[in-house]
Design an enzyme around this catalytic site. Structure first.
Site: not given
Length: 563
Positions: A36, A216, A219
Site C-alpha cells: 500500500h 481503499h 479509512e
C-alpha cells in the site's frame, strides 16, 4: 537524470523512541513487502522542485515551506488538495521514471523485497499527459529497480473515486494496451460519499480482463464500505480497513476469510483517523489481537513523515509490538502479495533466515555440501561419509558442484536416510526428513553449449553460475566446502561476497565449514580480498567434526530463540 538521493528529515522515531535497541534493529533489517504505497505520494519536495525547474514550472514557496505544509492535515481531503497540486509538475516520461526510481532506491534501504505500487492515471490524463508517457517511465524504473536493488515491483492502477464510474471505465479502456504490466485495479481518493458500489461495473470489467482487485475502504467511512468492497467489487485485499473494529460481525468475517488489511499507521496518525475515531490511540495491536490479517505499509510517505520502516517503528512504539508481532505482519504481507507461490515461499524463507541471523530462531537442520572432485579422490569418500552422517541425524542434505562431489553427497545422504530419492540427470528430487536436493555447478554446462561465440557462451555460463550457486547459498544455514578446483571454489566465494554487499540478494549461511586440507591456507588468502569475515569460516578434518560443530551451534541458538 537528476540526483535522486536526498537527506529527507522524518519523524525522529529513533531518537525519541523507548523501544528496545534489539527490536529497533530487528524492524530495520527484516525483509518487507509493501502493498500500500501511492507512487505520487512519494514525491518529496526536493524532487518536486527539481522536476519543476527542469520543466520550466514556477512553484510558489520553497522546499522548506512545502515541508511545513505537509506537517499537519485536518483530514483526508486537506491532504489530497496538496497532493494533487504537487502532481502538476509531472509532465514527461523522465519525470515519472525519476519519481519511481527514487522510491525504489529508498525502499531498498528499508529492506523492501516486493512492492505493489498504486498509480493514479486520471491525475495525469486529466492534465493532458498521455497514458503511455507516465506508464513507460514507471515501467523503465521498475526494470532498473529490480536490476539495481533486487526489488520486484509491480503496478496497481487506481480509479479516483471522487470522479464518475464512466471516467473510470474510460481509464480502463485506455489502459488495455498496457494490461500485461498491471496486476490489479484499486480505488482511492476521497472516501466519504463515494461508496465502493459506485464502481461495481468497472471492477467487473477489470476482473473479466484478468486483473485482480483491491480497494481503499474503512479509512474514514464506516464498516459498510468494507462490506461493499468485498461483496460488490470482490476485492482480494482491503486497503486501510481500520473501521472494521466498529463491527464485530465484520471482524469475524475478515478473520474467517483471511482478508488482508494493508494498514498505514503514520497515515492514520497524520490524517487524524486515530484522534477522530479511536480516542487518539493506535489500533495496530488491537487488529492483531483480533486475529486479523494485518500488514504495515507507508501509504504516502512523502506527506506522512516516514517510509515503511518508520511505520513499523511508530506502531511498535505506540502499541508495544514484539518481534513475533513484526515477524507475523511481514509474513502476512508476502503471503497477501500477488507474487507467485514460488516467490512467496522464497521471501518467507528469507524471513526465516533473517530470524536465525538475529538469534530469534533456530536454523533448519539443513546442510549444503559443495565441491568438485572425481570418484577417485579421497574427498569423494569424505563427502559420502558426511552426507550419510547428516541424513542419519535427520538433516536435509543439499549437494552442489561437479558431478563427483554431488554424487558422493547424495549417495551418502540416501544411505543415511530412511527412504530413497529419485534421480534424473542433474536434478535430484527431494525427500523430507533427511532429504537430498542436487544443484549442479555451472561449469558442467560449458560442454553442452557448442556456441561459436565465446563471449555469448561466457555470459550464459555466468548467468547459470549466479542462479545455481545463489540457489545453494539461499536457505543454507550451514555450508560445507569439500575439495575441489580452485576456480570453482573462487566462484563460490565471489558470489558469497556479492551477496554480503547487496543485502537484498538474500540471507546467507550462518557457518561455512571448509575441509582443512586443502583449503585452510588458500581460503585465508582468498577471504582477505572479499567482504567475508574469517570468523564465518571454520576448518574441519572429518565428518564427525562437522556434525559436532553444527549440532553444538543449533543447541546454542535454541537457548536464545524466541520464535
Amino acid at each position: 537524470v537528476i540526483d535522486l538521493w536526498f537527506d529527507i528529515p522524518r519523524v525522529d522515531l529513533r531518537t525519541m523512541s523507548k523501544l528496545d535497541p534489539k527490536l529497533k534493529c530487528y524492524i530495520e533489517g527484516i525483509p518487507k513487502a509493501e502493498l500500500h504505497v501511492h507512487i505520487e505520494g512519494t514525491l518529496e519536495p526536493e524532487l518536486m522542485f527539481l522536476i519543476a525547474e527542469r520543466n520550466g514550472i514556477q512553484l510558489k514557496g520553497t522546499v522548506e515551506s512545502h515541508k511545513e505544509k505537509r506537517e499537519n492535515f485536518k483530514d483526508l481531503q486537506d491532504f489530497l488538495d496538496l497532493y494533487y497540486e504537487a502532481c502538476s509538475v509531472l509532465l514527461k516520461e523522465e519525470d515519472f521514471y525519476d519519481l519511481m526510481y527514487a522510491y525504489l532506491k529508498r525502499a531498498s534501504t528499508n529492506h523492501v523485497f516486493v512492492a505493489e505500487i498504486f498509480f493514479d492515471p486520471q491525475t495525469h490524463t486529466s492534465r493532458g499527459v498521455e497514458f503511455s508517457t507516465f506508464f513507460s517511465g514507471f515501467q523503465r524504473a521498475l526494470v532498473d529497480g529490480y536490476q539495481n536493488f533486487a526489488i520486484r515491483g509491480s503496478l496497481i492502477m487506481c480509479f479516483l473515486r471522487h470522479l464518475t464510474e464512466e471516467d473510470a471505465m474510460k481509464t480502463l479502456t485506455e489502459a488495455e494496451p498496457f494490461l500485461d504490466n498491471i496486476i490489479a485495479v484499486g480505488l482511492d481518493s476521497g472516501e466519504l460519499g463515494n461508496p465502493p458500489k459506485k464502481f461495481e461495473n468497472v471492477y467487473r470489467k477489470a476482473r473479466e480482463l484478468g486483473l485482480k482487485a483491491v480497494a481503499h475502504a474503512g479509512e474514514e467511512a464506516g464498516s459498510e464500505y468494507i462490506i461493499e468492497a468485498l461483496d460488490c467489487l470482490h476485492v482480494k485485499r482491503i486497503d486501510h480497513g481500520v473501521q472494521c473494529l466498529k463491527d464485530p460481525d465484520l471482524v469475524k468475517r475478515l478473520v474467517t476469510e483471511r482478508i488482508p488489511l494493508t494498514t498505514c499507521p503514520l497515515s492514520n496518525l497524520k490524517l487524524q483517523i486515530y484522534s477522530r475515531y479511536f480516542d487518539g490511540k493506535s489500533v495496530t495491536k488491537k487488529l492483531l489481537d483480533a486475529g486479523l490479517n494485518v500488514t504495515i505499509n507507508s501509504d504516502d510517505p512523502a506527506y506522512f513523515g516516514g517510509y515503511i520502516t518508520d511505520n513499523f517503528l511508530a506502531a511498535a512504539e505506540e502499541d508495544g509490538l514484539t518481534m513475533n508481532d513484526v515477524n507475523a505482519m511481514c509474513c502476512n504481507a508476502f503471503k497477501a502479495s500477488f507474487a507467485s507461490h514460488i516467490d512467496k515461499e522464497f521471501y518467507l524463507q528469507e524471513i526465516k533466515q533473517y530470524n536465525v541471523k538475529m538469534g530469534c530462531a533456530v536454523p533448519r537442520r539443513l546442510i549444503t555440501i559443495f565441491g568438485s572432485r572425481s570418484p577417485d579422490s579421497p574427498h569423494y569418500k569424505d563427502t559420502m561419509d558426511a552426507g550419510k552422517l547428516f541424513a542419519s541425524r535427520g538433516f536435509g542434505v543439499r549437494t552442489g558442484g561437479y558431478s563427483g562431489i554431488m554424487e558422493a553427497g547424495l549417495k551418502g545422504a540416501v544411505a543415511g536416510s530412511s527412504s530413497s530419492v529419485g534421480c534424473s540427470d542433474d536434478v535430484i528430487g527431494e525427500n523430507l526428513g533427511g532429504f537430498t536436493q542436487g544443484v549442479v555447478a555451472p561449469r558442467v554446462f560449458a560442454n553442452r553449449m557448442p556456441l561459436g561465440n565465446d563471449y555469448i557462451k561466457e555470459v550464459l555460463i555466468s548467468r547459470t553460475l549466479t542462479d545455481r550457486i545463489h540457489r545453494m547459498l539461499h536457505g543454507s544455514d550451514y555450508f560445507l566446502v569439500m575439495g575441489g578446483n580452485i576456480g570453482t571454489i573462487t566462484e563460490l566465494f565471489v558470489l558469497l561476497n556479492t551477496a554480503i554487499v547487496h543485502p537484498n540478494w538474500g540471507a546467507l549461511p550462518q557457518k561455512i565449514l571448509a575441509w582443512k586440507n586443502p583449503w585452510e591456507k588458500t581460503l585465508n588468502e582468498l577471504v582477505k580480498n572479499v567482504a567475508i569475515d574469517l570468523s564465518m569460516v571454520s576448518y574441519v578434518e572429518s565428518a564427525d567434526e562437522v556434525v559436532s560443530i553444527v549440532e553444538k551451534d543449533l543447541q546454542d541458538r535454541a537457548k536464545t530463540a524466541v520464535m
